[in-house]
Design a protein around this motif. Structure first.
Motif: not given
Length: 596
Positions: A458-463, A546-547, A577-579
């Motif tokens: 599962m991949i999500d674009i940061d900000h 983030s993955v 959550n880890a950055g």
């Protein structure tokens, strides 16, 4: 159909005769006097000792003073009798009536009534106002009447048994009338359901509007439909009267085909609809006493215009216009006469109360006859068209069959394309979430059956929200499209499938993947994304992702496809959550670990 309408008309005339006969069972009225209280502040005690010259004699048994804001007092004396008596005021639209019974100069009873009170407060359950006389002795009766409707006070004295018979006759006639309306509404709605001809729907709405208007005028609505709402009773005539002319104009334009046959008259009908619609809206807001005169004036003008429209189309030779004009003339003439009566130009309580009911019944039956005639003509035209079609059908069978086969082929191709479209995300052209919901359980079962592993990434674009906020949603869409392209380029192993999960989230299914190889591949992809410049109309954009990863064989027990997806989602949130810009691998449904 015509025979049935004749029977209905005969029955209605018989009922009208019965009602008229029942009205004469009342006792003769004593002389009635009246006084106008322009201030509205006088009390009955102030009037008890007034000289006869203070009062004016009322001609006849009822009063009709038109629309006025004055309070009217009425006074008469009931002689002693050895039987019970009741007083009836046969006009249900009076706002407030205070009845005082005076004997030997003392008030022995007081009764309040009117449609400004809830219906269940009446002593007698009747749409008319009925006041029982509690004494057999001689008694003076004082009535204080105020109303925003027309000041009309038709008085009558009855013995209870005679009054019951009169009320029963009135109720029976009224029930037959509304029964006729209900039958016509059901018939036309059924016709609309079968034919989808909107004229039947408009006519049904028109009948409903007439029924509500008559229910308001007759008091039947307040007795049975809205006894809990003084506001609806207060507004009913203005509201429903406006709606009647909205649909009367609409039905006229449809039946008489004014849009093509008489454009100027059609514009006039549209003007009536607009004016009546505005009156309806205004009646919701403005006081009844302000709106009713406007509604009555519009009723007279609109009725006259509708009659003129019918006769004009009749002269032009439209077959239906003759019956339509006759039907409408009966009703609209009744409306005009009734409006003039409400405005106080003449007195005839019986005619004013029942003329619209009779006129509308006749009009509805005649217009139903028009619809029946039109139905028969349409049926004959359809039969003729079918015969012409059948004569040509044999020649065109082969041609039509070939065309049908071509259409079926095209339809099959379109269905295939439609299936592809329904399975892909419109923006990125990746598979959508619905396909993931179908594919993941199948892959999990296959993995258990074969013993191979399966990875959910599962991949999500940061900000990503900042991209939308700073550059706009168009630029955000361009980033999503380019990211989808990068994912397709980098996940090309046989069996890998990429899905847009929602928003800026993507899911990759990797059947047969091993943890180390899967992690290395995902790490490489994140580096490619980090180094890539995403070109948009608003400039270049750099992003990170983030993955979260979950592998079936790493889950305890027999994890379901839903639990596997949730584990990947939990891992993704741990990476967030880890950055952010990190990869996390789920070791259980709740815990994740970082791959070194």
């Amino acid at each position: 159909m015509a025979k049935q309408l004749k029977r209905w008309f005969a029955v209605c005339m018989l009922m009208l005769t019965w009602v008229s006969a029942a009205a004469y069972a009342q006792e003769s009225m004593p002389p009635v006097y009246y006084h106008v209280d322009s201030t509205g502040n006088q009390s009955v005690e102030q009037l008890l000792d007034k000289e006869p010259s203070y009062w004016s004699i009322l001609p006849g048994d009822g009063a009709s003073f038109g629309y006025t804001s004055d309070v009217y007092w009425f006074y008469f004396t009931l002689k002693a009798a050895d039987y019970d008596r009741m007083i009836r005021i046969g006009y249900p639209l009076l706002d407030r009536i205070d009845a005082y019974f005076v004997r030997d100069g003392e008030i022995i009873n007081r009764i309040k009534a009117g449609d400004s009170f809830e219906f269940d407060q009446r002593q007698v359950n009747s749409r008319n106002f009925i006041f029982p006389v509690d004494t057999h002795d001689e008694v003076k009766v004082y009535l204080r009447v105020e109303t925003t409707s027309s000041m009309r006070v038709p008085l009558s004295i009855w013995q209870p048994s005679d009054l019951i018979g009169s009320e029963q006759a009135l109720n029976t006639a009224t029930a037959m009338y509304f029964g006729l309306l209900l039958c016509m509404i059901i018939y036309n709605l059924f016709s609309y359901t079968v034919t989808r001809d909107k004229r039947f729907a408009y006519y049904s709405a028109y009948i409903v509007a007439i029924g509500l208007l008559l229910a308001g005028l007759d008091g039947t609505g307040y007795q049975y439909l809205w006894p809990w709402s003084e506001w609806i009773q207060y507004k009913s005539i203005a509201l429903f009267g406006s709606v009647v002319f909205v649909f009367a104009s609409l039905v006229a334009s449809q039946v008489l085909q004014t849009e093509t046959r008489a454009p100027k008259l059609h514009k006039g009908l549209q003007g009536i609809m607009i004016a009546a619609g505005l009156l309806f809206v205004a009646s919701l807001i403005l006081p009844y006493e302000l709106m009713i005169n406007a509604v009555l004036v519009v009723a007279i003008l609109a009725s006259s215009f509708l009659i003129i429209t019918g006769f004009t189309l009749w002269q032009q030779g439209l077959a239906y216009a003759r019956i339509y004009s006759l039907a409408l003339s009966v009703l609209l003439l009744a409306i005009i006469i009734n409006a003039l009566g409400y405005l106080g130009f003449f007195e005839s309580f019986f005619i004013q109360r029942y003329l619209i009911m009779i006129g509308s019944a006749i009009e509805i039956m005649l217009l139903s006859l028009v619809l029946a005639i039109r139905f028969n003509e349409d049926r004959r035209e359809r039969l003729a068209a079918e015969q012409r079609l059948n004569s040509r059908l044999e020649v065109k069978v082969k041609q039509r069959t070939a065309e049908l086969e071509a259409v079926m082929r095209k339809l099959k191709e379109m269905n295939q394309r439609l299936e592809v479209k329904s399975n892909e995300d419109r923006l990125t052209k990746l598979y959508n979430r619905g396909v993931l919901d179908d594919d993941l359980p199948l892959e999990v079962r296959r993995a258990r059956r074969t013993g191979y592993d399966i990875a959910v990434v599962m991949i999500d674009i940061d900000h990503f929200k900042k991209v939308n906020d700073n550059l706009g949603h168009q630029a955000g869409d361009e980033v999503l499209v380019e990211l989808a392209r990068l994912l397709r380029v980098n996940f090309r192993r046989a069996g890998d499938r990429i899905y847009r999960y929602g928003g800026e989230e993507f899911v990759i299914l990797m059947p047969g993947a091993q943890e180390l190889g899967c992690h290395d591949k995902v790490l490489t992809v994140t580096e490619v994304i980090r180094a890539h410049s995403f070109k948009t109309e608003r400039g270049e954009v750099k992003i990170t992702v983030s993955v979260g990863m979950a592998l079936l064989n790493s889950m305890p027990g027999h994890a379901s496809s839903k639990q596997l997806l949730e584990a990947a989602d939990n891992a993704l949130y741990q990476a967030k959550n880890a950055g952010r810009d990190q990869i996390r691998i789920a070791r259980s449904l709740n815990d994740v670990s970082e791959k070194p």
